[in-house]
Design an enzyme around this catalytic site. Structure first.
Site, PDB file in Angstrom:
ATOM      1  N   ASP A  34     -13.797  12.277 -19.919  1.00  0.00           N
ATOM      2  CA  ASP A  34     -13.219  11.680 -18.711  1.00  0.00           C
ATOM      3  C   ASP A  34     -14.260  11.696 -17.596  1.00  0.00           C
ATOM      4  O   ASP A  34     -14.975  12.675 -17.401  1.00  0.00           O
ATOM      5  CB  ASP A  34     -11.958  12.457 -18.296  1.00  0.00           C
ATOM      6  CG  ASP A  34     -11.113  11.680 -17.307  1.00  0.00           C
ATOM      7  OD1 ASP A  34     -10.006  11.253 -17.680  1.00  0.00           O
ATOM      8  OD2 ASP A  34     -11.564  11.493 -16.144  1.00  0.00           O
ATOM      9  N   ILE A  35     -14.339  10.611 -16.850  1.00  0.00           N
ATOM     10  CA  ILE A  35     -15.330  10.481 -15.782  1.00  0.00           C
ATOM     11  C   ILE A  35     -15.033  11.430 -14.626  1.00  0.00           C
ATOM     12  O   ILE A  35     -15.930  11.765 -13.840  1.00  0.00           O
ATOM     13  CB  ILE A  35     -15.374   9.006 -15.292  1.00  0.00           C
ATOM     14  CG1 ILE A  35     -16.698   8.680 -14.645  1.00  0.00           C
ATOM     15  CG2 ILE A  35     -14.208   8.682 -14.375  1.00  0.00           C
ATOM     16  CD1 ILE A  35     -16.932   7.184 -14.450  1.00  0.00           C
ATOM     17  N   ASN A  90       0.160   9.878 -19.964  1.00  0.00           N
ATOM     18  CA  ASN A  90       0.972   9.395 -18.853  1.00  0.00           C
ATOM     19  C   ASN A  90       1.499   8.005 -19.176  1.00  0.00           C
ATOM     20  O   ASN A  90       0.762   7.174 -19.714  1.00  0.00           O
ATOM     21  CB  ASN A  90       0.135   9.363 -17.574  1.00  0.00           C
ATOM     22  CG  ASN A  90      -0.310  10.743 -17.133  1.00  0.00           C
ATOM     23  OD1 ASN A  90       0.473  11.683 -17.170  1.00  0.00           O
ATOM     24  ND2 ASN A  90      -1.564  10.876 -16.732  1.00  0.00           N
ATOM     25  N   GLY A  96       1.911   8.603 -13.114  1.00  0.00           N
ATOM     26  CA  GLY A  96       0.550   8.492 -12.593  1.00  0.00           C
ATOM     27  C   GLY A  96      -0.417   7.785 -13.511  1.00  0.00           C
ATOM     28  O   GLY A  96      -1.634   7.947 -13.370  1.00  0.00           O
ATOM     29  N   GLN A  97       0.099   6.988 -14.461  1.00  0.00           N
ATOM     30  CA  GLN A  97      -0.818   6.234 -15.336  1.00  0.00           C
ATOM     31  C   GLN A  97      -1.641   5.256 -14.493  1.00  0.00           C
ATOM     32  O   GLN A  97      -1.089   4.535 -13.651  1.00  0.00           O
ATOM     33  CB  GLN A  97      -0.034   5.466 -16.405  1.00  0.00           C
ATOM     34  CG  GLN A  97      -0.933   4.758 -17.422  1.00  0.00           C
ATOM     35  CD  GLN A  97      -0.138   4.031 -18.511  1.00  0.00           C
ATOM     36  OE1 GLN A  97       1.087   3.910 -18.428  1.00  0.00           O
ATOM     37  NE2 GLN A  97      -0.836   3.544 -19.517  1.00  0.00           N
ATOM     38  N   HIS A 103      -3.910   6.393 -24.000  1.00  0.00           N
ATOM     39  CA  HIS A 103      -4.912   7.459 -24.128  1.00  0.00           C
ATOM     40  C   HIS A 103      -4.240   8.812 -24.093  1.00  0.00           C
ATOM     41  O   HIS A 103      -3.295   9.030 -23.339  1.00  0.00           O
ATOM     42  CB  HIS A 103      -5.985   7.355 -23.040  1.00  0.00           C
ATOM     43  CG  HIS A 103      -5.463   7.202 -21.644  1.00  0.00           C
ATOM     44  ND1 HIS A 103      -4.993   5.999 -21.167  1.00  0.00           N
ATOM     45  CD2 HIS A 103      -5.325   8.079 -20.637  1.00  0.00           C
ATOM     46  CE1 HIS A 103      -4.599   6.153 -19.908  1.00  0.00           C
ATOM     47  NE2 HIS A 103      -4.787   7.419 -19.564  1.00  0.00           N
ATOM     48  N   LEU A 104      -4.758   9.712 -24.907  1.00  0.00           N
ATOM     49  CA  LEU A 104      -4.351  11.107 -24.864  1.00  0.00           C
ATOM     50  C   LEU A 104      -5.416  11.867 -24.096  1.00  0.00           C
ATOM     51  O   LEU A 104      -6.604  11.788 -24.429  1.00  0.00           O
ATOM     52  CB  LEU A 104      -4.239  11.691 -26.286  1.00  0.00           C
ATOM     53  CG  LEU A 104      -3.329  10.974 -27.273  1.00  0.00           C
ATOM     54  CD1 LEU A 104      -3.349  11.699 -28.620  1.00  0.00           C
ATOM     55  CD2 LEU A 104      -1.907  10.892 -26.738  1.00  0.00           C
ATOM     56  N   HIS A 105      -4.999  12.583 -23.055  1.00  0.00           N
ATOM     57  CA  HIS A 105      -5.909  13.495 -22.367  1.00  0.00           C
ATOM     58  C   HIS A 105      -5.928  14.804 -23.159  1.00  0.00           C
ATOM     59  O   HIS A 105      -4.870  15.420 -23.359  1.00  0.00           O
ATOM     60  CB  HIS A 105      -5.402  13.830 -20.962  1.00  0.00           C
ATOM     61  CG  HIS A 105      -5.348  12.693 -19.999  1.00  0.00           C
ATOM     62  ND1 HIS A 105      -6.303  12.480 -19.037  1.00  0.00           N
ATOM     63  CD2 HIS A 105      -4.419  11.714 -19.828  1.00  0.00           C
ATOM     64  CE1 HIS A 105      -5.980  11.415 -18.303  1.00  0.00           C
ATOM     65  NE2 HIS A 105      -4.837  10.940 -18.763  1.00  0.00           N
TER      66      HIS A 105
HETATM   67  P1  5GP Z   1      -4.358   8.021 -16.488  1.00  0.00           P
HETATM   68  O1  5GP Z   1      -4.371   8.236 -14.993  1.00  0.00           O
HETATM   69  O2  5GP Z   1      -4.108   6.567 -16.809  1.00  0.00           O
HETATM   70  O3  5GP Z   1      -3.475   8.953 -17.259  1.00  0.00           O
HETATM   71  O4  5GP Z   1      -5.820   8.404 -16.989  1.00  0.00           O
HETATM   72  C1  5GP Z   1      -6.915   7.570 -16.836  1.00  0.00           C
HETATM   73  C2  5GP Z   1      -8.137   8.450 -16.885  1.00  0.00           C
HETATM   74  O5  5GP Z   1      -9.265   7.625 -17.076  1.00  0.00           O
HETATM   75  C3  5GP Z   1      -8.392   9.255 -15.596  1.00  0.00           C
HETATM   76  O6  5GP Z   1      -8.390  10.642 -15.897  1.00  0.00           O
HETATM   77  C4  5GP Z   1      -9.747   8.749 -15.121  1.00  0.00           C
HETATM   78  O7  5GP Z   1     -10.557   9.783 -14.567  1.00  0.00           O
HETATM   79  C5  5GP Z   1     -10.356   8.165 -16.375  1.00  0.00           C
HETATM   80  N1  5GP Z   1     -11.277   7.069 -16.147  1.00  0.00           N
HETATM   81  C6  5GP Z   1     -11.091   6.006 -15.330  1.00  0.00           C
HETATM   82  N2  5GP Z   1     -12.147   5.172 -15.386  1.00  0.00           N
HETATM   83  C7  5GP Z   1     -13.017   5.719 -16.278  1.00  0.00           C
HETATM   84  C8  5GP Z   1     -14.299   5.311 -16.766  1.00  0.00           C
HETATM   85  O8  5GP Z   1     -14.849   4.261 -16.396  1.00  0.00           O
HETATM   86  N3  5GP Z   1     -14.902   6.125 -17.672  1.00  0.00           N
HETATM   87  C9  5GP Z   1     -14.327   7.289 -18.105  1.00  0.00           C
HETATM   88  N4  5GP Z   1     -15.010   8.028 -18.982  1.00  0.00           N
HETATM   89  N5  5GP Z   1     -13.113   7.691 -17.662  1.00  0.00           N
HETATM   90  C10 5GP Z   1     -12.472   6.923 -16.753  1.00  0.00           C
END
Ligand code: 5GP
Ligand code: ZN
Length: 117
Positions: A34-35, A90, A96-97, A103-105
């Protein structure tokens, strides 16, 4: 639903059009860091195929789910997360998606509170 959404950030990461720190891949699944990591280990495990979220999975996706969780187990073992880890996905705005490609964190390497905020 096609396999790829041309406007989807994670589809671009799957295609290698946007760089990522890839830590796992097979025919159906990739995983990358994750970034904006929220734990010492914070990896996103995703299907190569564009699926919006859990709500858009079908009963035909059992094999895909098995492969996603198989990747989680492999990554958790590689990261030596013997004392535990959390898997989060999410769905929708209340959760908070922010990226609408399933995606699975995988979060680990620290203790976590419950319930999540
Ligand atoms: P969500 O909020 O949809 O559950 O998770 C999306 C995740 O994607 C966030 O934790 C966010 O930091 C990550 N993310 C968003 N843009 C990028 C990217 O360009 N590269 C990577 N590696 N992660 C990203
Ligand atoms: Zn996508």
């Amino acid at each position: 639903m096609t396999d790829r959404d041309p406007d989807c950030l994670f589809c671009k990461i799957v295609a290698g059009e946007i760089p990522s720190d890839r830590v796992y891949e097979d025919d159906d699944v990739i995983a990358f860091r994750d970034i904006n990591p929220r734990a010492p280990t914070h990896v996103l495990v995703i299907p190569r195929r564009h699926v919006l979220d859990v709500q858009h999975l079908t009963d035909a996706d059992g094999e895909l789910l098995s492969r996603l969780f198989s990747a989680v187990r492999t990554l958790a073992a590689e990261a030596a997360l013997e004392s535990g880890y959390r898997v989060v996905t999410n769905v929708g705005p209340d959760a908070g998606q922010t990226v609408f490609h399933l995606h699975l964190h995988l979060l680990g390497g620290r203790s976590m509170s419950w319930p999540p905020g």
